[in-house]
Design an enzyme around this catalytic site. Structure first.
Site, PDB file in Angstrom:
ATOM      1  N   ASP A   1      41.507  83.852  23.076  1.00 11.05           N
ATOM      2  CA  ASP A   1      41.009  83.135  24.252  1.00 11.05           C
ATOM      3  C   ASP A   1      39.521  82.865  24.116  1.00 11.05           C
ATOM      4  O   ASP A   1      38.703  83.773  24.176  1.00 11.05           O
ATOM      5  CB  ASP A   1      41.252  83.974  25.516  1.00 11.05           C
ATOM      6  CG  ASP A   1      40.787  83.245  26.773  1.00 11.05           C
ATOM      7  OD1 ASP A   1      41.584  82.466  27.323  1.00 11.05           O
ATOM      8  OD2 ASP A   1      39.615  83.416  27.176  1.00 11.05           O
TER       9      ASP A   1
ATOM     10  N   TYR B   1      31.445  79.423  25.686  1.00  6.84           N
ATOM     11  CA  TYR B   1      31.142  80.658  24.945  1.00  6.84           C
ATOM     12  C   TYR B   1      30.316  80.359  23.683  1.00  6.84           C
ATOM     13  O   TYR B   1      29.713  81.261  23.108  1.00  6.84           O
ATOM     14  CB  TYR B   1      32.418  81.429  24.540  1.00  6.84           C
ATOM     15  CG  TYR B   1      33.312  81.859  25.684  1.00  6.84           C
ATOM     16  CD1 TYR B   1      32.899  81.761  27.010  1.00  6.84           C
ATOM     17  CD2 TYR B   1      34.593  82.362  25.446  1.00  6.84           C
ATOM     18  CE1 TYR B   1      33.730  82.141  28.055  1.00  6.84           C
ATOM     19  CE2 TYR B   1      35.422  82.749  26.487  1.00  6.84           C
ATOM     20  CZ  TYR B   1      34.990  82.626  27.789  1.00  6.84           C
ATOM     21  OH  TYR B   1      35.830  82.998  28.819  1.00  6.84           O
TER      22      TYR B   1
ATOM     23  N   LYS C   1      38.714  76.200  26.940  1.00  6.81           N
ATOM     24  CA  LYS C   1      38.527  75.750  28.333  1.00  6.81           C
ATOM     25  C   LYS C   1      37.444  74.693  28.389  1.00  6.81           C
ATOM     26  O   LYS C   1      36.442  74.788  27.659  1.00  6.81           O
ATOM     27  CB  LYS C   1      38.113  76.936  29.226  1.00  6.81           C
ATOM     28  CG  LYS C   1      38.920  78.198  28.970  1.00  6.81           C
ATOM     29  CD  LYS C   1      38.501  79.358  29.865  1.00  6.81           C
ATOM     30  CE  LYS C   1      39.160  80.652  29.377  1.00  6.81           C
ATOM     31  NZ  LYS C   1      38.377  81.388  28.376  1.00  6.81           N
TER      32      LYS C   1
ATOM     33  N   HIS D   1      37.970  75.369  33.353  1.00  5.11           N
ATOM     34  CA  HIS D   1      37.344  76.696  33.438  1.00  5.11           C
ATOM     35  C   HIS D   1      37.063  77.130  34.887  1.00  5.11           C
ATOM     36  O   HIS D   1      37.346  78.263  35.263  1.00  5.11           O
ATOM     37  CB  HIS D   1      36.045  76.681  32.621  1.00  5.11           C
ATOM     38  CG  HIS D   1      35.651  78.016  32.080  1.00  5.11           C
ATOM     39  ND1 HIS D   1      35.037  78.189  30.869  1.00  5.11           N
ATOM     40  CD2 HIS D   1      35.782  79.264  32.603  1.00  5.11           C
ATOM     41  CE1 HIS D   1      34.810  79.478  30.660  1.00  5.11           C
ATOM     42  NE2 HIS D   1      35.243  80.149  31.702  1.00  5.11           N
TER      43      HIS D   1
HETATM   44  P1  NAD Z   1      36.882  92.987  29.606  1.00  5.02           P
HETATM   45  O1  NAD Z   1      37.355  93.472  30.911  1.00  5.02           O
HETATM   46  O2  NAD Z   1      37.844  92.600  28.566  1.00  5.02           O
HETATM   47  O3  NAD Z   1      35.906  94.129  29.064  1.00  5.02           O
HETATM   48  C1  NAD Z   1      35.228  93.985  27.855  1.00  5.02           C
HETATM   49  C2  NAD Z   1      34.318  95.193  27.672  1.00  5.02           C
HETATM   50  O4  NAD Z   1      35.091  96.379  27.578  1.00  5.02           O
HETATM   51  C3  NAD Z   1      33.509  95.072  26.394  1.00  5.02           C
HETATM   52  O5  NAD Z   1      32.233  95.628  26.602  1.00  5.02           O
HETATM   53  C4  NAD Z   1      34.315  95.916  25.404  1.00  5.02           C
HETATM   54  O6  NAD Z   1      33.517  96.452  24.402  1.00  5.02           O
HETATM   55  C5  NAD Z   1      34.874  96.994  26.312  1.00  5.02           C
HETATM   56  N1  NAD Z   1      36.174  97.475  25.821  1.00  5.02           N
HETATM   57  C6  NAD Z   1      37.227  96.728  25.408  1.00  5.02           C
HETATM   58  N2  NAD Z   1      38.257  97.511  25.065  1.00  5.02           N
HETATM   59  C7  NAD Z   1      37.869  98.784  25.279  1.00  5.02           C
HETATM   60  C8  NAD Z   1      38.481 100.034  25.098  1.00  5.02           C
HETATM   61  N3  NAD Z   1      39.740 100.126  24.671  1.00  5.02           N
HETATM   62  N4  NAD Z   1      37.757 101.146  25.405  1.00  5.02           N
HETATM   63  C9  NAD Z   1      36.497 101.070  25.849  1.00  5.02           C
HETATM   64  N5  NAD Z   1      35.854  99.900  26.037  1.00  5.02           N
HETATM   65  C10 NAD Z   1      36.520  98.771  25.740  1.00  5.02           C
HETATM   66  O7  NAD Z   1      35.840  91.792  29.893  1.00  5.02           O
HETATM   67  P2  NAD Z   1      35.657  90.277  29.533  1.00  5.02           P
HETATM   68  O8  NAD Z   1      35.256  90.073  28.131  1.00  5.02           O
HETATM   69  O9  NAD Z   1      34.762  89.715  30.583  1.00  5.02           O
HETATM   70  O10 NAD Z   1      37.114  89.623  29.780  1.00  5.02           O
HETATM   71  C11 NAD Z   1      38.068  89.460  28.760  1.00  5.02           C
HETATM   72  C12 NAD Z   1      38.195  88.012  28.340  1.00  5.02           C
HETATM   73  O11 NAD Z   1      38.538  87.201  29.461  1.00  5.02           O
HETATM   74  C13 NAD Z   1      36.895  87.392  27.845  1.00  5.02           C
HETATM   75  O12 NAD Z   1      36.525  87.809  26.553  1.00  5.02           O
HETATM   76  C14 NAD Z   1      37.225  85.934  27.962  1.00  5.02           C
HETATM   77  O13 NAD Z   1      38.036  85.523  26.871  1.00  5.02           O
HETATM   78  C15 NAD Z   1      37.989  85.900  29.267  1.00  5.02           C
HETATM   79  N6  NAD Z   1      37.134  85.556  30.439  1.00  5.02           N
HETATM   80  C16 NAD Z   1      37.421  84.429  31.133  1.00  5.02           C
HETATM   81  C17 NAD Z   1      36.664  84.065  32.222  1.00  5.02           C
HETATM   82  C18 NAD Z   1      36.998  82.828  32.984  1.00  5.02           C
HETATM   83  O14 NAD Z   1      36.210  82.412  33.852  1.00  5.02           O
HETATM   84  N7  NAD Z   1      38.127  82.220  32.730  1.00  5.02           N
HETATM   85  C19 NAD Z   1      35.589  84.857  32.638  1.00  5.02           C
HETATM   86  C20 NAD Z   1      35.325  86.022  31.925  1.00  5.02           C
HETATM   87  C21 NAD Z   1      36.110  86.369  30.843  1.00  5.02           C
END
Ligand code: NAD
Length: 271
Positions: free
Chosen positions: A44, A49, A74, A107
């Site tokens: 994704d 990004y 997106k 998005h």
């Molecule tokens: P997330 O909730 O996936 O958290 C990511 C954080 O958690 C990072 O700091 C990572 O190092 C940590 N992490 C991941 N796995 C872990 C584990 N097993 N143990 C400990 N820490 C861990 O946050 P995110 O990146 O904001 O969301 C995931 C994805 O969603 C994004 O990468 C993106 O692709 C998407 N996204 C979309 C939108 C949107 O507006 N559509 C907005 C934000 C994110």
């Protein structure tokens, strides 16, 4: 990798790799290669990004046949509009060096702009250049507005969703309308790891808090895209298919809801 069948009949992996806040470069390329080696098939990304070039490189270097992967991007707010969205899509494909996307999302629901952008997504879908089209951050009223002019309805709504923002009304609406829900920031960007309820459930199953949250999503038919570039976390986030939460544990997690967002409120976006 387990998949779900979207409303238009295509299959989408229930778990994918999110790559928000990962810059272009070797770290991202190797994260994609590691994830695909472990069995991930869905990535994704988004134009905003700024990492689509490395996503494309990671895909090529993974050696996985293109048709076995599920790639999402997106269209950014500044590119919402019929012609602008068509051009933005071409630019994303050019950067990734792909000739189609599996899923393309609007998005954010920028008022006055998303219905024209949606016509562009419909055209790209009809032309066979996107296998499935969807939206992100749409509230019920945005989906209702779209419904008035749409020829095809979104098959995905990707929204902020985690135990402190459970979005029950929006999920119920989407389910009723054949729109699959995909959770972004499923781990609340790391904000839930010290939660005692989640820690207790995790200890009971010999799993991590991250795994418990992702499992709770899966049991609620929510698609997840946790982000990590660290090989051990990418692996950890995939080890969620070998245990099951009880109804009571799911209810305990549901009860953590506080309607708390880590991202912007879709009804109040100023970017
Ligand atoms: P997330 O909730 O996936 O958290 C990511 C954080 O958690 C990072 O700091 C990572 O190092 C940590 N992490 C991941 N796995 C872990 C584990 N097993 N143990 C400990 N820490 C861990 O946050 P995110 O990146 O904001 O969301 C995931 C994805 O969603 C994004 O990468 C993106 O692709 C998407 N996204 C979309 C939108 C949107 O507006 N559509 C907005 C934000 C994110």
């Amino acid at each position: 990798m387990k998949t779900v069948k979207l409303a238009n009949g295509i299959h989408m992996p229930v778990l994918g790799l999110g790559v928000f806040k990962v810059e272009e470069g070797a770290e991202l390329v190797s994260a994609i290669k590691e994830a695909t080696r472990l069995g991930y098939r869905s990535i994704d990304t988004a134009a905003i990004y700024g990492n689509e070039t490395s996503v494309g490189q990671g895909i090529r270097e993974s050696g996985i046949p293109r048709e076995d992967l599920f790639i999402t991007s997106k269209v950014w707010n500044a590119d919402l509009g019929y012609e602008a969205t068509l051009a933005a899509f071409d630019e994303s494909l050019r950067k990734m060096e792909l000739d189609y996307l599996d899923l393309y999302l609007i998005h954010w629901p920028v008022e006055g702009k998303y219905t024209d952008a949606w016509r562009a997504l419909e055209k790209l879908h009809q032309d066979g250049r996107i296998r499935a089209i969807g939206v992100s951050n749409f509230q019920i009223h945005h989906l209702e507005t779209l419904k008035k002019t749409a020829i095809i309805m979104p098959v995905i709504n990707q929204i902020e969703l985690h135990p402190q923002l459970t979005q029950k009304d929006l999920i119920a609406y989407c389910t009723k309308n054949n729109i699959h829900v995909e959770a972004w920031s499923p781990l609340m960007q790391g904000g839930l790891f010290n939660n005692p309820t989640l820690q207790e459930i995790a200890a009971h199953h010999g799993k991590s808090v991250a795994q418990v949250i992702l499992r709770w999503d899966l049991q609620n038919d929510i698609i997840v895209i946790p982000k990590s570039t660290k090989p051990h976390r990418i692996a950890e986030n995939m080890a969620i298919f070998d245990f099951e939460l009880s109804d009571e544990e799911c209810a305990q997690i549901d009860a953590l809801n506080q309607n708390l967002r880590v991202g912007p409120d879709p009804d109040n976006i100023d970017f």
